[in-house]
Motif scaffolding. Structure first.
Motif, PDB file in Angstrom:
ATOM      1  N   ASP A  19       3.776  12.785  -8.687  1.00  0.00           N
ATOM      2  CA  ASP A  19       4.564  11.954  -9.425  1.00  0.00           C
ATOM      3  C   ASP A  19       5.100  10.542  -8.554  1.00  0.00           C
ATOM      4  OD1 ASP A  19       4.669  13.827 -11.148  1.00  0.00           O
ATOM      5  OD2 ASP A  19       6.682  14.647 -10.612  1.00  0.00           O
ATOM      6  N   VAL A  20       4.137  10.024  -7.981  1.00  0.00           N
ATOM      7  CA  VAL A  20       4.237   8.688  -7.018  1.00  0.00           C
ATOM      8  C   VAL A  20       4.543   7.744  -8.149  1.00  0.00           C
ATOM      9  CG1 VAL A  20       3.359   7.161  -5.671  1.00  0.00           C
ATOM     10  CG2 VAL A  20       2.614   9.536  -5.348  1.00  0.00           C
ATOM     11  N   ASP A  21       5.510   7.210  -7.775  1.00  0.00           N
ATOM     12  CA  ASP A  21       6.030   5.848  -8.739  1.00  0.00           C
ATOM     13  C   ASP A  21       6.511   4.985  -7.578  1.00  0.00           C
ATOM     14  OD1 ASP A  21       6.563   4.520 -11.114  1.00  0.00           O
ATOM     15  OD2 ASP A  21       8.730   4.663 -10.459  1.00  0.00           O
ATOM     16  N   PHE A  25       9.180  -3.089  -1.818  1.00  0.00           N
ATOM     17  CA  PHE A  25       8.317  -2.052  -2.689  1.00  0.00           C
ATOM     18  C   PHE A  25       9.108  -0.738  -2.347  1.00  0.00           C
ATOM     19  CE2 PHE A  25       5.505  -5.314  -1.930  1.00  0.00           C
ATOM     20  CZ  PHE A  25       4.712  -5.435  -3.090  1.00  0.00           C
ATOM     21  N   LYS A  26       9.827  -0.089  -3.400  1.00  0.00           N
ATOM     22  CA  LYS A  26      10.334   1.224  -3.486  1.00  0.00           C
ATOM     23  C   LYS A  26       9.443   2.211  -4.104  1.00  0.00           C
ATOM     24  CE  LYS A  26      14.784   3.304  -4.207  1.00  0.00           C
ATOM     25  NZ  LYS A  26      16.258   3.205  -4.387  1.00  0.00           N
ATOM     26  N   GLY A  27       9.094   3.244  -3.252  1.00  0.00           N
ATOM     27  CA  GLY A  27       8.391   4.331  -3.797  1.00  0.00           C
ATOM     28  C   GLY A  27       9.225   5.849  -3.919  1.00  0.00           C
ATOM     29  N   THR A  28       8.962   6.342  -5.185  1.00  0.00           N
ATOM     30  CA  THR A  28       9.444   7.621  -4.982  1.00  0.00           C
ATOM     31  C   THR A  28       8.476   8.679  -5.241  1.00  0.00           C
ATOM     32  OG1 THR A  28      10.059   7.499  -7.353  1.00  0.00           O
ATOM     33  CG2 THR A  28      11.898   6.985  -5.764  1.00  0.00           C
ATOM     34  N   ALA A  29       8.445   9.691  -4.886  1.00  0.00           N
ATOM     35  CA  ALA A  29       7.353  10.822  -4.999  1.00  0.00           C
ATOM     36  C   ALA A  29       7.938  12.389  -4.828  1.00  0.00           C
ATOM     37  CB  ALA A  29       6.202  10.825  -3.963  1.00  0.00           C
ATOM     38  N   VAL A  30       7.383  13.195  -5.012  1.00  0.00           N
ATOM     39  CA  VAL A  30       7.829  14.599  -5.219  1.00  0.00           C
ATOM     40  C   VAL A  30       6.943  15.483  -4.518  1.00  0.00           C
ATOM     41  CG1 VAL A  30       8.330  16.739  -6.593  1.00  0.00           C
ATOM     42  CG2 VAL A  30       9.028  14.443  -7.608  1.00  0.00           C
ATOM     43  N   LEU A  53       1.457   7.177  -0.461  1.00  0.00           N
ATOM     44  CA  LEU A  53       2.016   8.244  -0.856  1.00  0.00           C
ATOM     45  C   LEU A  53       1.213   9.285  -1.549  1.00  0.00           C
ATOM     46  CD1 LEU A  53       5.367   6.529  -2.078  1.00  0.00           C
ATOM     47  CD2 LEU A  53       4.898   8.056   0.033  1.00  0.00           C
ATOM     48  N   THR A  54       0.359   8.577  -2.373  1.00  0.00           N
ATOM     49  CA  THR A  54      -0.890   9.644  -3.053  1.00  0.00           C
ATOM     50  C   THR A  54      -1.845  10.051  -1.969  1.00  0.00           C
ATOM     51  OG1 THR A  54      -0.844   7.916  -4.941  1.00  0.00           O
ATOM     52  CG2 THR A  54      -2.544   9.312  -4.949  1.00  0.00           C
ATOM     53  N   ARG A  77       1.034  -1.213  -0.120  1.00  0.00           N
ATOM     54  CA  ARG A  77       0.062  -0.022   0.122  1.00  0.00           C
ATOM     55  C   ARG A  77       0.832   1.399  -0.057  1.00  0.00           C
ATOM     56  NH1 ARG A  77      -1.667   1.816   5.483  1.00  0.00           N
ATOM     57  NH2 ARG A  77      -0.836   0.595   6.952  1.00  0.00           N
ATOM     58  N   LEU A  78       2.089   1.088  -0.155  1.00  0.00           N
ATOM     59  CA  LEU A  78       2.860   2.339  -0.595  1.00  0.00           C
ATOM     60  C   LEU A  78       2.319   3.552  -1.573  1.00  0.00           C
ATOM     61  CD1 LEU A  78       6.854   1.543  -0.611  1.00  0.00           C
ATOM     62  CD2 LEU A  78       5.235   2.393   1.297  1.00  0.00           C
ATOM     63  N   HIS A  79       1.887   2.830  -2.675  1.00  0.00           N
ATOM     64  CA  HIS A  79       1.422   3.866  -3.654  1.00  0.00           C
ATOM     65  C   HIS A  79       0.225   4.610  -3.411  1.00  0.00           C
ATOM     66  CE1 HIS A  79      -0.037   5.630  -7.517  1.00  0.00           C
ATOM     67  NE2 HIS A  79       1.150   5.103  -7.917  1.00  0.00           N
TER      68      HIS A  79
END
Lengths: 268, 268
Positions: free
Chosen positions: A191-193, A261-266, A184-185, A179-181
């Motif tokens: 730009d959640v990835d 799971f690796k999430g990146t976001a801005v 983060l959202t 549930r990382l995505h």
């Protein structure tokens, strides 16, 4: 953030985290390279298992690593000094009450931390506060529901389930990776990835079978054995069978699969 | 190889396989590029879902695609002709009794086939026979035990479990992905290498949530609904709840995770 750390803080635990970091460093840190001169916050550095990789991969960045546990912080500092890196500053702090002005950092890195927190959304908001607009957040988490082993073993899955349940009772979520995505959202990042990074550890081979299947994952499950049995989550014999079956996946002919799971976001 | 094909052969099934191929083509075929002039056997092409990708990615190779089902083979042939590829020859054959001399092929490609076979080790031996020494084998399989979804749903996992059980009763193994490495090793292949390829489908987004979560995986589980209920593996309402929860993972806020395994090996 007063929840107890389910894995404990003993010497064996420190070794487990070190093994984990050395083995999985490439999997976890692939893609995490910060520009020269940028300020990076490592939120929840623990005993510095990831700090060394961060410092090595980003020699031109200014890294600030914080943790609420003074003893972990001391271990992390000693480890980074021993590795010869001078680009890390350590500071004791609670992630929900960070002693930094707003927009202090260009990037925030959080690894294996949210899984232990009772309100990861609140912590993400606290991290967003110290991140400058346009700055990046990187979050890495596992998910024990992705465990898949050969030979299959119901007992092994029940033992893993005990760890999941104990972590839940301690206020955490060992199934947080999936549930990382949405997390983060919902926290307002742009730009959640999120990418799934799966370990496929072939038994009987040098490398992951020993360092990850045996010394990291099986050791971690085994670490809650006494509590799980004392709390009535499993019988001693069933739990032992589960740990034995996990361990067997590290032997020749066995396979152990686990997804991070690796999430990146801005920050907008 | 007289076991019934658990997914059936209807029009909806053909569409499901086509969706699956279009979406997952990159994930499945990444790394599979054969030299010009080499002879490739696609063992078990079904309705040609992977054949088009194979033909597109290897325009200089001579591909022979075989399947035991004449109706599937006709669909595969029509699809490849429609796509405009002339480098594929189709032939009806049983994988355990291939009508080719020993060492006829430089490479063998097998995708989503072993999971349906009662004795995959015997089939691997039959494939090794038609492969020249030094030739390569590529095997791709899923593993339904890697399903991980948000929101988590026990009903969804039980519905998936019905498919796994029905496939087992049909002589197959829907959990075969995890044991590709030991299978290839035991079959005498050298340089065995297996990589886990994980789909992370974020709900509510165009792409994988619709094509994979909904139209491929959920549709596949839903496809055994009547049999599962008739065989007493699930109540109609519980199965329906499971399918609904799988489908929900394709909606905004949901996540669906699934791991494929791709193995490559060399005939000594």
């Amino acid at each position: 953030m007063t929840a107890p750390y389910v894995h404990g803080h003993g010497a064996r635990e420190a070794e487990r985290l070190r093994d984990q970091a050395d083995t999985l460093s490439a999997l976890i840190h692939d893609g995490t390279r910060y520009p020269v001169g940028h300020a990076v916050l490592e939120a929840g550095c623990g005993t510095g298992a990831q700090t060394v990789s961060l410092a090595r991969n980003n020699p031109g960045s200014w890294i600030t690593s914080v943790d609420r546990a003074a003893d972990s912080l001391a271990l992390a500092q000693a480890r980074v000094e021993q590795a010869g890196f001078a680009n890390v500053t350590f500071r004791q702090a609670d992630l929900d009450a960070l002693p930094f002005p707003p927009a202090s950092f260009d990037h925030v890195f959080v690894c294996f931390v949210l899984e232990h927190l009772p309100d990861p959304a609140a912590t993400l908001a606290a991290l967003a506060r110290v991140l400058r607009p346009g700055g990046s957040l990187t979050v890495v988490e596992g998910d024990h529901g992705t465990v898949c082993l050969h030979p299959h073993s119901d007992a092994a899955h029940r033992a893993v389930g005990c760890l999941v349940e104990l972590q839940r009772r301690a206020g955490g979520d060992a199934l947080i990776g999936r549930r990382l995505h949405p997390l983060l959202t919902a926290a307002g990042f742009a730009d959640v990835d999120v990418s799934a990074r799966t370990v496929h550890a072939v038994g009987g081979r040098p490398g992951l079978a020993d360092t990850f299947t045996r010394k990291t994952f099986t050791a971690m499950v085994d670490g809650v054995r006494d509590t799980a049995v004392a709390d009535g989550l499993a019988s001693a014999s069933d739990f032992a069978a589960g740990v034995r079956d996990l361990d067997r996946a590290a032997d020749t002919g066995g396979v152990f699969v686990y997804t991070f799971f690796k999430g990146t976001a801005v920050k907008p």
